[in-house]
Enzyme design. Structure first.
Site, PDB file in Angstrom:
ATOM      1  N   LYS A   4      24.026 -35.007  65.295  1.00 29.48           N
ATOM      2  CA  LYS A   4      23.320 -35.571  66.506  1.00 29.48           C
ATOM      3  C   LYS A   4      23.855 -34.763  67.556  1.00 29.48           C
ATOM      4  CE  LYS A   4      20.694 -38.500  68.188  1.00 29.48           C
ATOM      5  NZ  LYS A   4      19.268 -38.979  68.093  1.00 29.48           N
TER       6      LYS A   4
ATOM      7  N   TYR B  60      34.664 -43.485  60.844  1.00 32.39           N
ATOM      8  CA  TYR B  60      35.311 -44.357  59.765  1.00 32.39           C
ATOM      9  C   TYR B  60      36.902 -44.424  60.210  1.00 32.39           C
ATOM     10  CZ  TYR B  60      31.482 -45.071  56.486  1.00 32.39           C
ATOM     11  OH  TYR B  60      30.528 -45.449  55.873  1.00 32.39           O
TER      12      TYR B  60
ATOM     13  N   ASP C  16      22.134 -43.441  50.962  1.00 31.35           N
ATOM     14  CA  ASP C  16      21.385 -44.587  50.457  1.00 31.35           C
ATOM     15  C   ASP C  16      19.667 -44.510  50.823  1.00 31.35           C
ATOM     16  OD1 ASP C  16      23.696 -45.980  50.096  1.00 31.35           O
ATOM     17  OD2 ASP C  16      23.032 -47.700  50.691  1.00 31.35           O
TER      18      ASP C  16
ATOM     19  N   ASP D  66      26.870 -41.404  54.668  1.00 29.09           N
ATOM     20  CA  ASP D  66      26.710 -42.594  54.208  1.00 29.09           C
ATOM     21  C   ASP D  66      25.150 -43.108  54.026  1.00 29.09           C
ATOM     22  OD1 ASP D  66      27.639 -45.113  52.814  1.00 29.09           O
ATOM     23  OD2 ASP D  66      27.740 -46.080  54.976  1.00 29.09           O
TER      24      ASP D  66
ATOM     25  N   ASP E 188      18.115 -38.250  62.901  1.00 29.69           N
ATOM     26  CA  ASP E 188      17.129 -39.173  62.939  1.00 29.69           C
ATOM     27  C   ASP E 188      16.029 -38.505  62.360  1.00 29.69           C
ATOM     28  OD1 ASP E 188      17.342 -37.496  65.286  1.00 29.69           O
ATOM     29  OD2 ASP E 188      16.447 -38.788  66.728  1.00 29.69           O
TER      30      ASP E 188
HETATM   31  C1  IPM Z   1      29.997 -45.753  49.990  1.00 33.38           C
HETATM   32  C2  IPM Z   1      30.206 -47.193  50.558  1.00 33.38           C
HETATM   33  C3  IPM Z   1      31.431 -46.969  51.610  1.00 33.38           C
HETATM   34  C4  IPM Z   1      31.472 -46.322  52.511  1.00 33.38           C
HETATM   35  C5  IPM Z   1      31.756 -48.447  51.841  1.00 33.38           C
HETATM   36  C6  IPM Z   1      31.889 -49.621  50.720  1.00 33.38           C
HETATM   37  C7  IPM Z   1      32.995 -48.548  52.588  1.00 33.38           C
HETATM   38  O1  IPM Z   1      29.040 -47.615  51.162  1.00 33.38           O
HETATM   39  O2  IPM Z   1      30.819 -45.204  49.432  1.00 33.38           O
HETATM   40  O3  IPM Z   1      28.902 -45.117  50.334  1.00 33.38           O
HETATM   41  O4  IPM Z   1      30.702 -46.694  53.463  1.00 33.38           O
HETATM   42  O5  IPM Z   1      31.776 -45.128  52.405  1.00 33.38           O
HETATM   43 MN    MN Z   2      27.612 -46.122  51.281  1.00 42.25          MN
END
Ligand code: IPM
Ligand code: MN
Length: 361
Positions: free
Chosen positions: A190, A142, A250, A246, A222
């Site tokens: 990884k 990032y 999700d 990240d 993975d």
């Molecule tokens: C999160 C989001 C952010 C990230 C984006 C919006 C930049 O997805 O906070 O998880 O990737 O960190």
């Molecule tokens: Mn995110």
């Protein structure tokens, strides 16, 4: 307790869900006799529109002078679809994380009994899941340099960079969390491919002698992506770098029932910020359908982590559970009888206030 909270509602559904989290904080303040003062500040596309800067100096000042920060969401499709955009809302979020030194993003993941039937995953696999992901937040791909495009524009590059110090400071937090939980720490990396991952393994392994009670294991990302939904109860504390954290969180939200349910705490040396893990969900903005529970539980984490108000935090979590148990929630979790964003916020905050009234007679 008298505290100042900076409110950075941001873009898309950010303002709607943050408003509900503030309602719940007010219910706690009323119930326990605390005073919370809120200062609104601009971030993201809203800040670009007003000032040209996605993280204006005034916002940084508000954050630095506040006792804690509550953040909504960031992002606007106008910028996503314009590869030539010079400023992007997300830069505001990244700059904020970097400038405030918010290096550890704590993302708890649990299943809710009331939501087991709506999950695409089998009930017996996810019931009882309870783990927490420590995602490094201010390093890795990032932020690494160099990044950008070659002069002819035909090649693009990002760099994944980690120092030992960056790895150590979040690892200590993760080990300590494991000591207070089921004493298991899984480093997700990884290391079969990446040099940074090999540094993570080496560093975390070295630190583990300081935490003899914690069982440490390693998993390639993975494989972890598969195991997290195949056997989520195997995990206790997961430690990982920025990008992997990240992605796997999700994925993990499917275990809870909706991305809209997951809160997070971003911890630094001087500041701490609390934000739902979901994004700005522009398709839902203004419709009153966004799930405010991720934001509400982020406010609960704020009370615990920033102000050490454990009982108040627990009361919010209980109120959320009770709402879910009677099927009160937005359409992402209860499609047939979805309530609006503000109805859910009202219900949870009212149940906190009412519970106190009943208890005090
Ligand atoms: C999160 C989001 C952010 C990230 C984006 C919006 C930049 O997805 O906070 O998880 O990737 O960190
Ligand atoms: Mn995110």
């Amino acid at each position: 307790m008298n505290k100042n909270i900076a409110i950075l509602a941001g873009d898309g559904i950010g303002p709607e869900v943050t408003a509900e989290a503030v309602k719940v904080l007010d219910a706690i303040a009323e119930t326990f006799g605390h005073q919370f003062q809120y200062t609104d500040a601009l971030i993201g596309a809203a800040a670009i529109n007003a000032t040209g800067n996605p993280f204006p100096e005034a916002t940084e000042e508000s954050c630095k002078s506040a006792d804690a920060i509550l953040f909504g969401a960031i992002g606007d499709p106008k910028y996503d679809n314009d590869p030539n955009a010079k400023v992007r809302p997300e830069q505001g979020l990244l700059k904020m994380r970097k400038n405030l030194g918010l290096f550890a993003n704590v993302r708890p993941v649990s299943s809710y009994d009331a939501l087991l039937p709506i999950s695409p995953l089998k009930e017996h696999i996810i019931k009882g899941t309870d783990f927490v992901v420590f995602r490094e937040l201010t390093g890795g791909i990032y932020f690494g340099e160099p990044r950008g495009r070659s002069e002819d524009g035909n090649t693009a590059f990002d760099s994944c960079v980690y120092s030992k110090t960056e790895i150590e400071r979040i690892s200590h937090l993760a080990f300590k969390a494991a000591e207070n939980r089921r004493k298991k720490l899984t480093l997700v990396d990884k290391a079969n491919v990446l040099a940074t991952s090999r540094l993570w393994r080496e560093t975390v392994k070295d630190l583990s002698s300081q935490y003899p009670e914690v069982a440490l294991d390693f998993m390639f990302v993975d494989n972890a992506a598969m195991k997290i939904i195949q056997n989520p109860k195997d995990f206790d504390v997961v430690l990982t770098e920025n990008m992997f954290g990240d992605i796997i969180t999700d994925e993990a939200s499917v275990i809870s029932g909706s991305l809209g349910l997951l809160p997070s705490a971003s911890l630094g040396l001087k500041s701490s910020l609390f934000e739902p893990i979901h994004g700005s969900y522009p398709q839902a903005a203004g419709k009153g359908i966004a799930n405010p529970i991720g934001a509400i539980l982020s406010a609960a984490m704020l009370l615990e982590y920033a102000f050490d108000l454990k009982e108040e935090c627990q009361i919010i979590k209980d109120a959320v559970n009770s709402a879910l148990n009677i099927g009160y929630g937005t359409e992402d979790i209860f499609p047939d009888e979805g309530k609006s964003t503000s109805e859910v916020g009202d219900f949870i905050s009212q149940s906190i206030v009412n519970q106190y009234k009943t208890e005090s007679v």
